[in-house]
Design a protein around this motif. Sequence first.
Motif, PDB file in Angstrom:
ATOM      1  N   MET A   1       1.362  -1.307  -0.105  1.00 33.55           N
ATOM      2  CA  MET A   1      -0.369   0.095  -0.371  1.00 33.55           C
ATOM      3  C   MET A   1       0.994   1.370  -0.218  1.00 33.55           C
ATOM      4  SD  MET A   1      -2.785   0.574   2.722  1.00 33.55           S
ATOM      5  CE  MET A   1      -3.612   2.305   3.575  1.00 33.55           C
ATOM      6  N   SER A   2       0.481   2.572  -0.794  1.00 39.28           N
ATOM      7  CA  SER A   2       1.516   3.613  -1.250  1.00 39.28           C
ATOM      8  C   SER A   2       1.133   4.382  -0.135  1.00 39.28           C
ATOM      9  CB  SER A   2       1.799   3.872  -1.957  1.00 39.28           C
ATOM     10  OG  SER A   2       0.548   4.494  -2.455  1.00 39.28           O
ATOM     11  N   GLY A   3       1.635   5.050   0.429  1.00 38.05           N
ATOM     12  CA  GLY A   3       1.413   6.180   0.740  1.00 38.05           C
ATOM     13  C   GLY A   3       0.848   7.774   0.619  1.00 38.05           C
ATOM     14  N   ARG A   4       0.245   8.856   1.294  1.00 36.53           N
ATOM     15  CA  ARG A   4      -0.241   9.838   0.825  1.00 36.53           C
ATOM     16  C   ARG A   4       0.852  10.773   1.010  1.00 36.53           C
ATOM     17  NH1 ARG A   4      -6.521  11.312   2.150  1.00 36.53           N
ATOM     18  NH2 ARG A   4      -6.092  13.108   0.430  1.00 36.53           N
ATOM     19  N   ASP A  31       3.694   7.605  10.905  1.00 35.43           N
ATOM     20  CA  ASP A  31       4.450   7.097   9.489  1.00 35.43           C
ATOM     21  C   ASP A  31       4.360   8.111   8.762  1.00 35.43           C
ATOM     22  OD1 ASP A  31       5.061   4.403  10.327  1.00 35.43           O
ATOM     23  OD2 ASP A  31       3.679   3.366   9.828  1.00 35.43           O
ATOM     24  N   CYS A  32       5.104   9.544   8.743  1.00 36.64           N
ATOM     25  CA  CYS A  32       4.957  10.517   8.129  1.00 36.64           C
ATOM     26  C   CYS A  32       6.470  11.166   8.293  1.00 36.64           C
ATOM     27  CB  CYS A  32       3.390  11.327   8.751  1.00 36.64           C
ATOM     28  SG  CYS A  32       3.491  12.815   7.399  1.00 36.64           S
ATOM     29  N   VAL A  33       6.904  10.594   6.948  1.00 35.82           N
ATOM     30  CA  VAL A  33       8.052  11.603   7.183  1.00 35.82           C
ATOM     31  C   VAL A  33       8.047  13.057   6.007  1.00 35.82           C
ATOM     32  CG1 VAL A  33      10.464  11.707   5.786  1.00 35.82           C
ATOM     33  CG2 VAL A  33       8.857   9.409   5.868  1.00 35.82           C
ATOM     34  N   VAL A  34       8.441  14.055   7.058  1.00 30.49           N
ATOM     35  CA  VAL A  34       9.068  15.310   6.797  1.00 30.49           C
ATOM     36  C   VAL A  34      10.051  15.788   5.120  1.00 30.49           C
ATOM     37  CG1 VAL A  34       9.429  17.923   6.991  1.00 30.49           C
ATOM     38  CG2 VAL A  34       7.659  16.154   8.609  1.00 30.49           C
ATOM     39  N   ALA A  35       9.564  15.745   4.439  1.00 28.70           N
ATOM     40  CA  ALA A  35      10.798  16.073   3.255  1.00 28.70           C
ATOM     41  C   ALA A  35      11.566  17.434   3.063  1.00 28.70           C
ATOM     42  CB  ALA A  35       9.502  16.106   2.153  1.00 28.70           C
ATOM     43  N   ILE A  84      11.163  11.000  -2.027  1.00 28.16           N
ATOM     44  CA  ILE A  84      10.186  11.011  -1.506  1.00 28.16           C
ATOM     45  C   ILE A  84       9.025   9.477  -2.106  1.00 28.16           C
ATOM     46  CG2 ILE A  84      10.040  13.607  -1.140  1.00 28.16           C
ATOM     47  CD1 ILE A  84       7.520  13.444  -3.509  1.00 28.16           C
ATOM     48  N   ASP A  85       9.251   9.714  -3.247  1.00 28.93           N
ATOM     49  CA  ASP A  85       8.546   8.232  -3.935  1.00 28.93           C
ATOM     50  C   ASP A  85       9.094   7.526  -3.911  1.00 28.93           C
ATOM     51  OD1 ASP A  85       7.191  10.936  -6.193  1.00 28.93           O
ATOM     52  OD2 ASP A  85       8.766   9.894  -7.787  1.00 28.93           O
ATOM     53  N   GLN A  86      10.509   7.052  -3.221  1.00 26.73           N
ATOM     54  CA  GLN A  86      10.627   6.205  -2.414  1.00 26.73           C
ATOM     55  C   GLN A  86      10.034   5.532  -1.124  1.00 26.73           C
ATOM     56  OE1 GLN A  86      14.671   5.705  -1.247  1.00 26.73           O
ATOM     57  NE2 GLN A  86      14.664   3.254  -0.954  1.00 26.73           N
ATOM     58  N   TRP A  87       9.623   6.928  -0.404  1.00 29.83           N
ATOM     59  CA  TRP A  87       8.894   6.600   0.607  1.00 29.83           C
ATOM     60  C   TRP A  87       8.037   6.583  -0.056  1.00 29.83           C
ATOM     61  CZ3 TRP A  87      11.255  12.402   2.290  1.00 29.83           C
ATOM     62  CH2 TRP A  87      12.503  11.609   2.594  1.00 29.83           C
ATOM     63  N   ALA A  89       6.232   4.436  -2.252  1.00 30.23           N
ATOM     64  CA  ALA A  89       6.142   3.593  -2.119  1.00 30.23           C
ATOM     65  C   ALA A  89       6.117   2.465  -1.050  1.00 30.23           C
ATOM     66  CB  ALA A  89       7.419   3.559  -3.255  1.00 30.23           C
ATOM     67  N   GLN A  90       6.668   3.119  -0.076  1.00 34.98           N
ATOM     68  CA  GLN A  90       7.406   1.995   1.222  1.00 34.98           C
ATOM     69  C   GLN A  90       5.693   2.203   1.988  1.00 34.98           C
ATOM     70  OE1 GLN A  90      10.946   3.583   2.896  1.00 34.98           O
ATOM     71  NE2 GLN A  90      12.486   2.265   1.107  1.00 34.98           N
ATOM     72  N   GLY A  91       4.778   2.865   1.932  1.00 30.55           N
ATOM     73  CA  GLY A  91       3.873   3.348   2.430  1.00 30.55           C
ATOM     74  C   GLY A  91       4.415   4.083   3.568  1.00 30.55           C
ATOM     75  N   LEU A  92       4.800   4.661   3.368  1.00 24.69           N
ATOM     76  CA  LEU A  92       4.867   5.869   4.463  1.00 24.69           C
ATOM     77  C   LEU A  92       3.691   7.188   3.775  1.00 24.69           C
ATOM     78  CD1 LEU A  92       8.983   5.636   4.986  1.00 24.69           C
ATOM     79  CD2 LEU A  92       6.937   5.507   6.747  1.00 24.69           C
ATOM     80  N   HIS A  93       3.453   8.022   4.376  1.00 26.01           N
ATOM     81  CA  HIS A  93       3.270   9.477   4.451  1.00 26.01           C
ATOM     82  C   HIS A  93       4.686  10.591   3.959  1.00 26.01           C
ATOM     83  CE1 HIS A  93      -0.187   7.243   4.753  1.00 26.01           C
ATOM     84  NE2 HIS A  93      -0.528   7.486   6.411  1.00 26.01           N
ATOM     85  N   VAL A  94       4.034  11.737   3.104  1.00 19.41           N
ATOM     86  CA  VAL A  94       5.476  11.913   3.024  1.00 19.41           C
ATOM     87  C   VAL A  94       4.414  13.456   3.126  1.00 19.41           C
ATOM     88  CG1 VAL A  94       6.998  13.054   1.336  1.00 19.41           C
ATOM     89  CG2 VAL A  94       6.393  10.950   1.396  1.00 19.41           C
ATOM     90  N   LEU A  95       4.371  14.808   3.997  1.00 22.89           N
ATOM     91  CA  LEU A  95       4.580  16.049   4.200  1.00 22.89           C
ATOM     92  C   LEU A  95       5.360  17.069   3.600  1.00 22.89           C
ATOM     93  CD1 LEU A  95       2.826  18.752   6.969  1.00 22.89           C
ATOM     94  CD2 LEU A  95       4.802  18.977   6.235  1.00 22.89           C
ATOM     95  N   VAL A  96       5.125  17.262   2.836  1.00 24.26           N
ATOM     96  CA  VAL A  96       6.061  18.803   2.058  1.00 24.26           C
ATOM     97  C   VAL A  96       5.454  20.116   1.806  1.00 24.26           C
ATOM     98  CG1 VAL A  96       6.672  16.932   0.453  1.00 24.26           C
ATOM     99  CG2 VAL A  96       4.711  18.718  -0.889  1.00 24.26           C
ATOM    100  N   ASN A  97       6.294  20.796   2.623  1.00 19.41           N
ATOM    101  CA  ASN A  97       6.269  22.559   2.657  1.00 19.41           C
ATOM    102  C   ASN A  97       6.040  22.654   0.618  1.00 19.41           C
ATOM    103  OD1 ASN A  97       6.408  25.245   2.649  1.00 19.41           O
ATOM    104  ND2 ASN A  97       7.652  24.776   3.507  1.00 19.41           N
TER     105      ASN A  97
END
Length: 194
Positions: A1-4, A31-35, A84-87, A89-97
């Motif tokens: 499952m991919s992240g958002r 599970d949300c990474v900040v880019a 961020i595409d890798q994150w 795809a790993q199912g992590l969510h990513v927050l970007v400014n």
Amino acid sequence: MSGRLVYLMGPSGSGKDSLIDAARDALAQLDCVVARRVITRSAESVGEAVQGLTPLAFAELAREGGFALSWRANGLDYGIPVQIDQWLAQGLHVLVNGSRAHLSLAKERYPQLLPILLSVDPDVLRERLHRRGRESREEIEARLARNTLFAGGAVEDESGGIFLLDNSAELSTTLARLLALLGNEGIVEKPRSA
């Protein structure tokens, strides 16, 4: 499952960086990474923790495919690393400014992105910009004039699926609202196996 992808926007001085910093620990639990953005501004500049690059180095990285998203605003180049595409795809969510002007292109690349527009009362914004000390009084007033146009689309934004988040009050209040919004959108802490 991919992240958002969580795409946080707002005018300069609206408190995006402060909100992101305040949210880091809570986001990690979701599970949300900040880019970390790449900007053609010195990393010693006051404010956002960014990777500062020269315009030449930025252009080279862009040519090499190093950015998932990139844009130009206020005389600077901004990029979100392709990592961020890798994150995602790993199912992590990513927050970007992100940039509101770049939102439509970001939506094309990430159709499931969650767009959040941070707003702030004009008087509060003026005070924040003065305290930040990056711009002259005239530049601040020009920013405020642009923000009036920026804020003018708020009703349209809500109907267009952009979530509005007011950051005029205490940061803790905005943080609580952000986390509630993420929860409502399904970005919640995952159960941990024993």
